[in-house]
Design an enzyme around this catalytic site. Structure first.
Site, PDB file in Angstrom:
ATOM      1  N   GLN A 194       1.912  -3.244  -3.835  1.00 31.95           N
ATOM      2  CA  GLN A 194       1.429  -1.928  -3.429  1.00 31.95           C
ATOM      3  C   GLN A 194       2.537  -0.919  -3.608  1.00 31.95           C
ATOM      4  O   GLN A 194       3.674  -1.189  -3.230  1.00 31.95           O
ATOM      5  CB  GLN A 194       1.026  -2.042  -1.970  1.00 31.95           C
ATOM      6  CG  GLN A 194       1.587  -0.986  -1.074  1.00 31.95           C
ATOM      7  CD  GLN A 194       0.488  -0.219  -0.400  1.00 31.95           C
ATOM      8  OE1 GLN A 194      -0.661  -0.621  -0.392  1.00 31.95           O
ATOM      9  NE2 GLN A 194       0.833   0.899   0.149  1.00 31.95           N
ATOM     10  N   ARG A 196       3.853   3.461  -3.854  1.00 32.21           N
ATOM     11  CA  ARG A 196       3.696   4.917  -3.904  1.00 32.21           C
ATOM     12  C   ARG A 196       4.942   5.505  -4.558  1.00 32.21           C
ATOM     13  O   ARG A 196       5.330   6.619  -4.309  1.00 32.21           O
ATOM     14  CB  ARG A 196       3.543   5.472  -2.478  1.00 32.21           C
ATOM     15  CG  ARG A 196       2.172   5.165  -1.874  1.00 32.21           C
ATOM     16  CD  ARG A 196       2.065   5.649  -0.445  1.00 32.21           C
ATOM     17  NE  ARG A 196       2.949   4.920   0.435  1.00 32.21           N
ATOM     18  CZ  ARG A 196       3.797   5.476   1.295  1.00 32.21           C
ATOM     19  NH1 ARG A 196       3.878   6.774   1.399  1.00 32.21           N
ATOM     20  NH2 ARG A 196       4.576   4.728   2.056  1.00 32.21           N
ATOM     21  N   ASN A 197       5.606   4.679  -5.379  1.00 33.57           N
ATOM     22  CA  ASN A 197       6.878   5.063  -5.979  1.00 33.57           C
ATOM     23  C   ASN A 197       6.901   4.862  -7.475  1.00 33.57           C
ATOM     24  O   ASN A 197       6.207   3.992  -7.995  1.00 33.57           O
ATOM     25  CB  ASN A 197       7.989   4.178  -5.400  1.00 33.57           C
ATOM     26  CG  ASN A 197       8.656   4.824  -4.210  1.00 33.57           C
ATOM     27  OD1 ASN A 197       9.131   5.953  -4.300  1.00 33.57           O
ATOM     28  ND2 ASN A 197       8.669   4.120  -3.101  1.00 33.57           N
ATOM     29  N   GLY A 299       7.441  -5.822   1.759  1.00 38.44           N
ATOM     30  CA  GLY A 299       8.883  -5.616   1.813  1.00 38.44           C
ATOM     31  C   GLY A 299       9.309  -5.085   3.169  1.00 38.44           C
ATOM     32  O   GLY A 299       8.567  -5.182   4.152  1.00 38.44           O
ATOM     33  N   ASP A 301       9.869  -2.634   6.068  1.00 46.56           N
ATOM     34  CA  ASP A 301       9.203  -1.462   6.628  1.00 46.56           C
ATOM     35  C   ASP A 301       7.939  -1.069   5.855  1.00 46.56           C
ATOM     36  O   ASP A 301       7.720   0.099   5.557  1.00 46.56           O
ATOM     37  CB  ASP A 301      10.186  -0.274   6.674  1.00 46.56           C
ATOM     38  CG  ASP A 301       9.797   0.735   7.768  1.00 46.56           C
ATOM     39  OD1 ASP A 301       9.114   0.323   8.724  1.00 46.56           O
ATOM     40  OD2 ASP A 301      10.182   1.913   7.655  1.00 46.56           O
ATOM     41  N   HIS A 302       7.121  -2.049   5.540  1.00 43.94           N
ATOM     42  CA  HIS A 302       5.893  -1.787   4.793  1.00 43.94           C
ATOM     43  C   HIS A 302       4.985  -0.836   5.585  1.00 43.94           C
ATOM     44  O   HIS A 302       4.648  -1.103   6.739  1.00 43.94           O
ATOM     45  CB  HIS A 302       5.151  -3.109   4.524  1.00 43.94           C
ATOM     46  CG  HIS A 302       3.930  -2.929   3.667  1.00 43.94           C
ATOM     47  ND1 HIS A 302       3.959  -3.052   2.296  1.00 43.94           N
ATOM     48  CD2 HIS A 302       2.653  -2.598   3.992  1.00 43.94           C
ATOM     49  CE1 HIS A 302       2.758  -2.821   1.808  1.00 43.94           C
ATOM     50  NE2 HIS A 302       1.942  -2.538   2.822  1.00 43.94           N
TER      51      HIS A 302
END
Ligand SMILES: [Zn+2]
Length: 419
Positions: A194, A196-197, A299, A301-302
């Site tokens: 997943q 957002r980067n 990973g 602090d998902h």
């Protein structure tokens, strides 16, 4: 061919794809305009991303999710999926239980909603139960607070097929389409990443490490394990990477052959992050279970935000759910660092050069990208770097990060044709 999703239920598909049938279906219905979040969730429900949900939740389901992290039937579920509306609008349009209404998005027909229940639920209580806080510094709390005062529970049917604009059209697959794709590729195990980067080497190694874990003991004769990059596309804040750059840069990593063509693919999923840390990790696992993934990497602090959760809460939560409530397996990963002594990207659980190792700091990468300074190949792949710059010019009005101007002028991710 029908596929099985979360809760051991067939993947939901509630879509009327014939415009003439759709027109017939919506004739004379009362109309309600919806927000982007509700539009995205209607699409998710109708295509089975949220299987077994067939619509927006009833009060009893919301309560079960808040109090027991399940639906009323006992299926694991961690985030309420609610349709919110102002009581005023319900009165004005004399909408009542038993009605079917037509949902409009940007004045175009989107979906029908069969109203089973109109109810209230304490939003503060919901925030506390799901996010573990009512502090308005938490973006999820603000999102709950902004919900309108009344909720509607009921089944959703899509009456119009969303049309994804380039470059997103290449990355959009429904759960059933993805399952078919995986079957064609012969993948037996699929690990979800997943994101957002825009990927730096730390992300690349996360995927590679998770691939090794998922592949495990499988024989080497034929590669049967794949990586699904699942880019979360949703509302943006200034400073976030622009959506176009996220998807296209992951694809660039693939095209530059850092991954074999037969073990890696890039897709998008529509979702408005709640930043609910551990509960959101469970939700992401459910979402990817519906996409057909067998493993999901988590990973540090998902889906967390600030210091609201311990960085490894989202790892521990998978030990706290009943056995068998989820078929997808979590792959829990620590961090990948760059180590100048090893001269490689290394795992924080492996190399002992704790003084020398360097974190892949988001701030450092960001300043390199902003200054257009090409980092070393071990930190950021040059092909990806060039792609970020290209995306900045082509889509981001000069910046790969969201600015007020980009947010105001950007081309929408998808639109609806006139029926
Ligand atoms: Zn080292």
């Amino acid at each position: 061919m029908s596929y099985i999703g979360h809760g051991n239920k067939e993947i939901v598909e509630r879509v009327i794809s014939s415009p003439s049938k759709a027109k017939e279906r919506i004739k004379g219905l009362k109309q309600v305009s919806v927000t982007g979040r509700i539009a995205r969730e209607c699409i998710n429900i109708a295509y089975g991303f949220f299987t077994p949900l067939e619509g927006f939740m009833s009060r009893a389901d919301v309560e079960a999710v808040c109090k027991k992290m399940t639906l009323i039937n006992g299926t694991l579920w961690s985030i309420p999926i609610v349709f919110d509306i102002a009581r005023k609008e319900i009165k004005k349009k004399s909408i009542k239980e038993g009605d079917t209404i037509l949902l409009l998005y940007h004045d175009r027909a989107l979906a029908t909603l069969e109203i089973e229940e109109i109810f209230n639920y304490d939003k503060i209580e919901m925030a506390q139960a799901i996010l573990g806080t009512t502090d308005t510094k938490h973006p999820g709390v603000r999102m709950f607070n902004e919900l309108k005062d009344t909720f509607i529970g009921g089944k959703v049917t899509l009456v119009n097929i969303p049309k994804f604009n380039p470059p997103f059209d290449k990355f959009w697959y429904t759960p059933n389409q993805l399952r078919e794709k995986f079957a064609k590729k012969g993948w037996k195990r699929i690990v979800a990443h997943q994101t957002r980067n825009v990927p730096h080497s730390g992300h690349e190694w996360l995927m590679k490490g998770a691939w090794f874990s998922a592949n495990g003991e499988l024989p080497v004769e034929k590669l049967q394990t794949g990586i699904l990059v699942s880019c979360i596309i949703g509302p943006k804040r200034t400073g976030d990477y622009i959506d176009e750059a996220i998807a296209l840069c992951h694809q660039r990593l693939h095209d530059a052959r850092y991954f074999r063509d037969d073990i890696h693919m890039v897709s998008i999923a529509l979702w408005d992050m709640r930043y609910a840390g551990p509960k959101e990790a469970i939700f992401h696992a459910i979402l990817r279970e519906n996409l057909g993934c067998t493993h999901h990497m988590f990973g540090r602090d998902h889906a967390g935000v600030g210091s609201f959760y311990d960085p490894y809460d989202a790892h521990r939560v998978f030990d706290q759910i009943p056995k068998g409530s989820l078929s997808i397996k979590p792959i829990r990963v620590l961090e990948w660092w760059y180590c100048p002594v090893c001269q490689e990207v290394t795992y924080s659980g492996l190399c002992a050069h704790s003084k020398e190792r360097q974190k892949f700091s988001g701030t450092m990468i960001r300043s390199m990208v902003e200054d257009k300074v090409k980092p070393t190949k071990l930190i950021f792949r040059p092909e990806v770097f060039d792609k970020v710059m290209e995306c900045a010019d082509k889509y981001g009005l000069g910046s790969p990060f969201c600015t007020e101007e980009y947010l105001a002028k950007r081309q929408p991710v998808f639109g609806l044709p006139a029926l």
